[in-house]
Write a protein that holds these residues in place. Structure first.
Motif, PDB file in Angstrom:
ATOM      1  N   VAL A  20      -0.007 -49.980 -33.461  1.00  0.00           N
ATOM      2  CA  VAL A  20      -0.586 -48.684 -33.809  1.00  0.00           C
ATOM      3  C   VAL A  20      -1.782 -48.862 -34.743  1.00  0.00           C
ATOM      4  N   ALA A  21      -1.767 -49.925 -35.532  1.00  0.00           N
ATOM      5  CA  ALA A  21      -2.875 -50.167 -36.468  1.00  0.00           C
ATOM      6  C   ALA A  21      -4.176 -50.524 -35.751  1.00  0.00           C
ATOM      7  N   LEU A  22      -4.087 -51.107 -34.573  1.00  0.00           N
ATOM      8  CA  LEU A  22      -5.312 -51.490 -33.858  1.00  0.00           C
ATOM      9  C   LEU A  22      -6.228 -50.293 -33.609  1.00  0.00           C
ATOM     10  N   PRO A  23      -5.797 -49.276 -32.869  1.00  0.00           N
ATOM     11  CA  PRO A  23      -6.710 -48.154 -32.632  1.00  0.00           C
ATOM     12  C   PRO A  23      -6.988 -47.334 -33.890  1.00  0.00           C
ATOM     13  N   LEU A  24      -6.022 -47.246 -34.791  1.00  0.00           N
ATOM     14  CA  LEU A  24      -6.268 -46.485 -36.012  1.00  0.00           C
ATOM     15  C   LEU A  24      -7.342 -47.133 -36.875  1.00  0.00           C
ATOM     16  N   ALA A  30     -14.725 -45.564 -37.965  1.00  0.00           N
ATOM     17  CA  ALA A  30     -15.717 -44.591 -37.504  1.00  0.00           C
ATOM     18  C   ALA A  30     -15.793 -43.395 -38.444  1.00  0.00           C
ATOM     19  N   LEU A  31     -14.663 -43.005 -39.012  1.00  0.00           N
ATOM     20  CA  LEU A  31     -14.638 -41.819 -39.867  1.00  0.00           C
ATOM     21  C   LEU A  31     -15.106 -42.078 -41.291  1.00  0.00           C
ATOM     22  N   VAL A  32     -14.666 -43.184 -41.903  1.00  0.00           N
ATOM     23  CA  VAL A  32     -14.987 -43.394 -43.319  1.00  0.00           C
ATOM     24  C   VAL A  32     -15.835 -44.628 -43.581  1.00  0.00           C
ATOM     25  N   GLY A  33     -16.159 -45.406 -42.554  1.00  0.00           N
ATOM     26  CA  GLY A  33     -16.992 -46.588 -42.736  1.00  0.00           C
ATOM     27  C   GLY A  33     -16.181 -47.833 -43.018  1.00  0.00           C
ATOM     28  N   PRO A  34     -16.850 -48.977 -43.023  1.00  0.00           N
ATOM     29  CA  PRO A  34     -16.133 -50.244 -43.204  1.00  0.00           C
ATOM     30  C   PRO A  34     -15.578 -50.433 -44.615  1.00  0.00           C
ATOM     31  N   GLN A  35     -16.191 -49.848 -45.603  1.00  0.00           N
ATOM     32  CA  GLN A  35     -15.705 -49.945 -46.982  1.00  0.00           C
ATOM     33  C   GLN A  35     -15.043 -48.624 -47.356  1.00  0.00           C
ATOM     34  N   GLY A  36     -13.941 -48.350 -46.703  1.00  0.00           N
ATOM     35  CA  GLY A  36     -13.253 -47.082 -46.886  1.00  0.00           C
ATOM     36  C   GLY A  36     -12.573 -46.965 -48.235  1.00  0.00           C
ATOM     37  N   PRO A  37     -11.907 -45.858 -48.447  1.00  0.00           N
ATOM     38  CA  PRO A  37     -11.228 -45.601 -49.720  1.00  0.00           C
ATOM     39  C   PRO A  37     -10.010 -46.487 -49.910  1.00  0.00           C
ATOM     40  N   TRP A  38      -9.390 -46.376 -51.076  1.00  0.00           N
ATOM     41  CA  TRP A  38      -8.250 -47.211 -51.426  1.00  0.00           C
ATOM     42  C   TRP A  38      -7.045 -46.960 -50.528  1.00  0.00           C
ATOM     43  N   TRP A  39      -6.919 -45.788 -49.954  1.00  0.00           N
ATOM     44  CA  TRP A  39      -5.763 -45.452 -49.135  1.00  0.00           C
ATOM     45  C   TRP A  39      -5.921 -45.857 -47.676  1.00  0.00           C
ATOM     46  N   ARG A  40      -6.987 -46.575 -47.364  1.00  0.00           N
ATOM     47  CA  ARG A  40      -7.254 -46.955 -45.978  1.00  0.00           C
ATOM     48  C   ARG A  40      -6.100 -47.776 -45.381  1.00  0.00           C
ATOM     49  N   LEU A  41      -5.577 -48.728 -46.118  1.00  0.00           N
ATOM     50  CA  LEU A  41      -4.496 -49.560 -45.609  1.00  0.00           C
ATOM     51  C   LEU A  41      -3.254 -48.725 -45.307  1.00  0.00           C
ATOM     52  N   LEU A  42      -2.942 -47.769 -46.172  1.00  0.00           N
ATOM     53  CA  LEU A  42      -1.798 -46.885 -45.920  1.00  0.00           C
ATOM     54  C   LEU A  42      -2.022 -46.019 -44.692  1.00  0.00           C
ATOM     55  N   ALA A  43      -3.263 -45.554 -44.502  1.00  0.00           N
ATOM     56  CA  ALA A  43      -3.567 -44.707 -43.351  1.00  0.00           C
ATOM     57  C   ALA A  43      -3.507 -45.480 -42.043  1.00  0.00           C
ATOM     58  N   VAL A  44      -3.751 -46.779 -42.089  1.00  0.00           N
ATOM     59  CA  VAL A  44      -3.708 -47.593 -40.875  1.00  0.00           C
ATOM     60  C   VAL A  44      -2.293 -48.057 -40.571  1.00  0.00           C
ATOM     61  N   PRO A  47       1.392 -44.767 -40.095  1.00  0.00           N
ATOM     62  CA  PRO A  47       1.841 -44.182 -38.825  1.00  0.00           C
ATOM     63  C   PRO A  47       2.578 -45.174 -37.935  1.00  0.00           C
ATOM     64  N   GLY A  48       2.164 -46.423 -37.939  1.00  0.00           N
ATOM     65  CA  GLY A  48       2.861 -47.441 -37.154  1.00  0.00           C
ATOM     66  C   GLY A  48       4.269 -47.671 -37.647  1.00  0.00           C
ATOM     67  N   PHE A  49       4.458 -47.598 -38.961  1.00  0.00           N
ATOM     68  CA  PHE A  49       5.800 -47.742 -39.514  1.00  0.00           C
ATOM     69  C   PHE A  49       6.689 -46.596 -39.061  1.00  0.00           C
ATOM     70  N   VAL A  50       6.152 -45.389 -39.070  1.00  0.00           N
ATOM     71  CA  VAL A  50       6.928 -44.226 -38.636  1.00  0.00           C
ATOM     72  C   VAL A  50       7.278 -44.342 -37.154  1.00  0.00           C
ATOM     73  N   VAL A  51       6.316 -44.710 -36.333  1.00  0.00           N
ATOM     74  CA  VAL A  51       6.564 -44.882 -34.898  1.00  0.00           C
ATOM     75  C   VAL A  51       7.570 -46.006 -34.670  1.00  0.00           C
ATOM     76  N   GLY A  52       7.410 -47.111 -35.378  1.00  0.00           N
ATOM     77  CA  GLY A  52       8.335 -48.231 -35.230  1.00  0.00           C
ATOM     78  C   GLY A  52       9.742 -47.881 -35.654  1.00  0.00           C
ATOM     79  N   TRP A  53       9.886 -47.151 -36.746  1.00  0.00           N
ATOM     80  CA  TRP A  53      11.211 -46.748 -37.205  1.00  0.00           C
ATOM     81  C   TRP A  53      11.862 -45.827 -36.178  1.00  0.00           C
ATOM     82  N   ALA A  54      11.081 -44.903 -35.635  1.00  0.00           N
ATOM     83  CA  ALA A  54      11.621 -43.998 -34.621  1.00  0.00           C
ATOM     84  C   ALA A  54      12.007 -44.762 -33.354  1.00  0.00           C
ATOM     85  N   ALA A  55      11.215 -45.752 -32.981  1.00  0.00           N
ATOM     86  CA  ALA A  55      11.539 -46.551 -31.790  1.00  0.00           C
ATOM     87  C   ALA A  55      12.777 -47.412 -32.038  1.00  0.00           C
ATOM     88  N   ALA A  56      12.907 -47.958 -33.222  1.00  0.00           N
ATOM     89  CA  ALA A  56      14.047 -48.823 -33.538  1.00  0.00           C
ATOM     90  C   ALA A  56      15.348 -48.044 -33.606  1.00  0.00           C
TER      91      ALA A  56
END
Length: 115
Positions: A20-24, A30-44, A47-56
């Motif tokens: 999920v992190a690949l397309p995100l 594209a939205l915030v640029g290559p030097q994004g804000p501090w929360w960029r890692l959480l935003a990427v 969602p994958g953690f939530v999807v993975g937990w639901a799949a598991a």
């Protein structure tokens, strides 16, 4: 629950986080640029953690292999489209890159249905 089942679930969550992190990552760049804000890692990764937990826990309406296939193929098609349309750097072409990403995911979902 056996240890093997626990490792399988951990692997599903880790795999979903990565897939999920690949397309995100492309969308966020594209939205915030290559030097994004501090929360960029959480935003990427979040969602994958939530999807993975639901799949598991079998609460996802689609299979884990569909998540993997759609995310991976969608990302590959999006990167190919961005390169072919010369939309680099992606931060300068936000709307076009998000459009290419959306079309790529529609194609990936259709391909998953026929797989």
């Amino acid at each position: 629950m056996s240890l093997a089942d626990q490792f399988e679930r951990a692997g599903i969550v880790a795999g979903a986080v990565l897939m999920v992190a690949l397309p995100l990552s492309l969308a966020l760049e594209a939205l915030v640029g290559p030097q994004g804000p501090w929360w960029r890692l959480l935003a990427v990764l979040g969602p994958g953690f939530v999807v993975g937990w639901a799949a598991a826990t079998d609460e996802l309406p689609v299979s884990y292999s569909s998540v993997w296939f759609v995310c991976f193929l969608g990302y590959l098609l999006a990167v190919l489209g961005v390169r072919l349309l010369d939309l680099v750097p992606v931060g300068d072409h936000t709307g076009s890159v998000l459009g290419v990403l959306a079309v790529s995911f529609v194609v990936a979902v259709v391909a998953d249905r026929f797989r």
